[in-house]
Write an enzyme that holds these catalytic residues in place. Structure first.
Site, mmCIF file in Angstrom:
data_model
loop_
_atom_site.group_PDB
_atom_site.id
_atom_site.type_symbol
_atom_site.label_atom_id
_atom_site.label_comp_id
_atom_site.label_asym_id
_atom_site.label_seq_id
_atom_site.Cartn_x
_atom_site.Cartn_y
_atom_site.Cartn_z
ATOM 1 N N ASP A 271 -94.212 30.532 65.356
ATOM 2 C CA ASP A 271 -93.521 31.611 65.442
ATOM 3 C C ASP A 271 -93.455 32.587 64.056
ATOM 4 O O ASP A 271 -93.566 31.878 63.085
ATOM 5 C CB ASP A 271 -92.015 31.380 65.962
ATOM 6 N N GLU B 254 -86.953 34.898 67.804
ATOM 7 C CA GLU B 254 -85.384 35.144 67.648
ATOM 8 C C GLU B 254 -84.753 36.209 68.668
ATOM 9 O O GLU B 254 -84.446 37.211 68.269
ATOM 10 C CB GLU B 254 -85.302 35.586 66.296
#
Length: 368
Positions: free
Chosen positions: A64, A123
């Site tokens: 990520d 997120e």
């Protein structure tokens, strides 16, 4: 490549979900050094580096890219250069590990088809889901998907995971009550939205206690409440912001049912209107048992300590990958002698974890 310098460079340019423009540019500048890769980009900030060596299935490894809206408070010499933004979840380390893995795979001339995925917006903005919805991955036969997450609570180099459900389903929720404002001297002319919000919290807790063993199976927490404009007026509006979490889909649905009928009951009781909005959603991460066993075997070969993990209420959108493909997510210990929490302004994983992560991934994709 100097992985330490790469990590430091990434750490200094944290960017929020789908805004990882500098990060994308930096990663692409490194990937272009490898002619063995076919680079794929998207209308957003995601990147896939395709390593193809012939016919056969692909293994997918994901890192990520995004950071958090947190002001960094570490004392390192490579602090964030973006005020109010920080890699407080270790994604700078994740990306560095994936870049190190790419280099190792190419140097070893590994005869295995691989997709190296740099995923934006983990997120809370649904980066994994958006990448999968492009249909890009449907043209590949993907047999296994892997990801890791650094841990500030585990000692450096300790690996931890579990078979089955590892990370919970998580979803954000807003509950809004609309009433009518009135002066406190004449409350009978108003409809108190704040009172409705307080009543809602009480009845939801009562109903959850009746239906679940808390806190073992679910979480339903409202961490923020806003109401009113002045101290001497009945509030016309009340907004509660919360999160719901459950290991099993049926439990998540049951929590939503409780919120819905509790909201309706309280609205009728207080003469107000209510609306419930569900926001970002993380699919539960489920680890394939055979891949979990493979991870334990790799740890033995690398002489790394392995700890059986417990299922956690953490959210991780790798769950969308593990839903579609046999998947495995694991913790990589990276504390520097003092336990640190994810999303903390002082979170700073030890860079010595980087080559360990590279080696574990390499062994996982190399072994059959």
């Amino acid at each position: 490549m100097n992985l330490s310098e790469i990590r430091k460079n990434l750490h200094q340019i944290p960017e929020l979900g789908f805004e990882e423009f500098k990060t994308q540019k930096f990663i692409l500048s490194i990937l272009k050094q490898f002619p063995q890769l076919k680079i794929h980009t998207f209308p957003f900030t995601g990147i896939v580096a395709e390593y193809s060596v012939g016919k056969g299935d692909y293994k997918l490894i994901r890192a990520d890219m995004d950071a958090l809206p947190i002001e960094e408070e570490t004392d390192c010499d490579f602090r964030s250069q973006h005020p109010g933004k920080m890699h407080a979840c270790g994604h700078d380390v994740h990306m560095t590990i994936l870049l190190g893995l790419i280099e190792k795979v190419i140097q070893a001339d590994l005869q295995q088809n691989i997709l190296f995925v740099f995923q934006p917006a983990e997120e809370g903005k649904g980066g994994a889901k958006k990448m999968l919805e492009t249909g890009f991955f449907d043209s590949f036969s993907i047999s296994e998907a892997f990801a890791l997450h650094v841990s500030g609570s585990l000692p450096l180099g300790t690996i931890s995971s579990k078979a089955g459900i590892f990370f919970a389903n998580t979803e954000e929720v807003d509950v809004i009550f609309k009433g009518k404002s009135a002066h406190v001297a004449f409350p009978e002319t108003g409809k108190d939205a704040l009172k409705a919000g307080i009543d809602f919290l009480r009845i939801v807790e009562e109903n959850l206690q009746k239906n679940f063993t808390i806190p073992d199976t679910i979480r339903c927490v409202f961490g923020k409440m806003e109401a009113g404009t002045v101290r001497n007026a009945i509030p016309a509006d009340c907004k509660l912001e919360g999160t719901i979490r459950a290991f099993f889909d049926d439990d998540l649905r049951k929590i939503k049912e409780i919120l819905e009928f509790s909201g309706k009951e309280i609205a009728e009781k207080n003469g107000v209107q209510t609306k419930i909005k569900y926001l970002s959603y993380y699919k539960a991460v489920k680890n394939e048992k055979t891949l979990y066993q493979k991870l334990k075997s790799v740890c033995r070969k690398l002489n790394l300590k392995f700890e059986e993990a417990e299922a956690v209420f953490t959210g991780e959108d790798f769950g969308y990958f593990s839903e579609k493909y046999p998947g495995l997510l694991f913790w990589l210990g990276a504390n520097q002698g003092e336990k640190q929490d994810l999303h903390s302004s002082s979170f700073l994983p030890d860079e010595k974890a980087i080559p360990i992560g590279v080696d574990v991934f390499f062994k996982l994709i190399k072994s059959e």
